[in-house]
Design an enzyme around this catalytic site. Structure first.
Site, PDB file in Angstrom:
ATOM      1  CG  ASP A  69      -0.322  -0.182   2.518  1.00 24.61           C
ATOM      2  OD1 ASP A  69       0.913  -0.369   2.562  1.00 24.61           O
ATOM      3  OD2 ASP A  69      -1.030  -0.134   3.538  1.00 24.61           O
ATOM      4  CG  ASP A 108       2.962  -8.297   5.315  1.00 17.96           C
ATOM      5  OD1 ASP A 108       3.662  -9.254   5.702  1.00 17.96           O
ATOM      6  OD2 ASP A 108       3.356  -7.118   5.337  1.00 17.96           O
TER       7      ASP A 108
END
Length: 321
Positions: free
Chosen positions: A103, A128
């Site tokens: 992100d 993740d």
């Protein structure tokens, strides 16, 4: 569009090379020149740009890491630094940029698009699996398989010595690696940031297991909750006679040859990134949802909330009685 660029940013993930390969080969197939930016946004600022051809991406699909290297670039938060990145793109005639990362990398691409009208396409690459818009990220499956291999080996020695073992896994504030690897590895307890847990419940479960003759106890701990030494201390305070060990798997989870799933996913996403640029689309994040490759506006993708798989967590409790 004649020239596109590609970079990898943030933490590396197995399968990034497969995505790079797909971008380069698809780009060349459609008659484009492809430039590689070394060391992520830091390399873009410092003008570390190389030509990528078919030979550049030969024999890399099976390799972990990223041939373009990666780095974090805190300076990219400054507009004057981002201007240097834009100037690098202009210098090399790069009209479209593919960004592979998490992100934070997406936010960097978002700023380039908003401030300098750079055509950007983002590909989720992080072990993740914490990108909200996609069911799976590149690298997640490989990381889970690495954890499973460790659990299997630790269980062997734990059974021999009749021990309890804590296995700390990565994931930042996301418990996806812990959840999936814990279920697949038959863990007795999975501790996640997304779910409340009780140290007394954990110790009661261990005590019950010992009474019924259980030879080992595997506890999978997501790093976002606490550290393995901290949890071990809490358990030993309540069960001082318990033979307990802990293992912090660390960066071994980032490396290794990517699995079939990660190679195929990366190949699909890399090819789609080029297609989107050729369709004059920008500020898009590529995802896989319901086994379909889709894309979303980057603003929408960053505002989405990841749905925690509570059903799988509840299943883990049923299977670990």
């Amino acid at each position: 569009m004649k020239t596109i660029g590609i970079l990898t940013s943030g933490g590396d993930a197995p399968g990034m090379n497969a995505a790079i390969r797909a971008v380069v080969r698809t780009g060349i197939y459609y008659g484009l020149k492809v430039k590689g930016i070394m060391r992520g946004f830091a390399g873009l600022v410092e003008d570390e740009v190389i030509d990528l051809g078919l030979s550049s991406v030969g024999d890399i699909i099976q390799k972990g890491g990223t041939i373009l290297r990666t780095a974090r670039c805190e300076e990219f938060k400054q507009k004057e630094v981002r201007k240097k990145a834009y100037e690098t793109l202009q210098k090399h005639g790069i009209e479209g940029l593919v960004v592979i990362g998490g992100d934070g990398s997406f936010r960097g691409a978002q700023l380039l698009s908003e401030e300098w009208n750079v055509n950007t396409i983002c590909i989720p690459g992080t072990i993740d699996n914490d990108i909200p818009c996609t069911d799976y990220t590149i690298g997640f499956d490989t990381a889970c398989n690495t954890v499973i291999d460790a659990i299997n080996k630790i269980r062997d020695t734990a059974t021999s010595h009749e021990r309890a073992n804590i296995i700390e896994v990565m994931g930042r504030n996301s418990g996806y690696i812990a959840l999936y690897a814990g279920v697949a590895g038959g863990a007795e307890m999975i501790i996640l940031p997304e779910v409340e847990w009780s140290i007394d419940e954990l110790c009661d479960k261990i005590t019950y297991g010992i009474k019924r003759g259980k030879l080992h106890h595997i506890i999978v701990l997501a790093e976002g909750v606490m550290s393995a030494p901290e949890l071990a201390k809490m358990i030993k305070e309540r069960l001082p006679k318990l033979d307990l060990r802990y293992t912090i798997l660390g960066h071994i989870q980032r490396g290794g040859a990517p699995t079939v799933m990660d190679r195929v996913l990366a190949s699909q996403m890399g090819a789609r990134a080029v297609e989107l640029l050729l369709e004059n689309k920008t500020k898009r994040v590529i995802s896989i949802r319901n086994n379909q490759i889709v894309d979303d506006d980057i603003d929408e993708a960053l505002s989405m909330k990841k749905e925690f798989n509570r059903k799988l967590y509840e299943l883990s409790k049923i299977l670990s009685i």
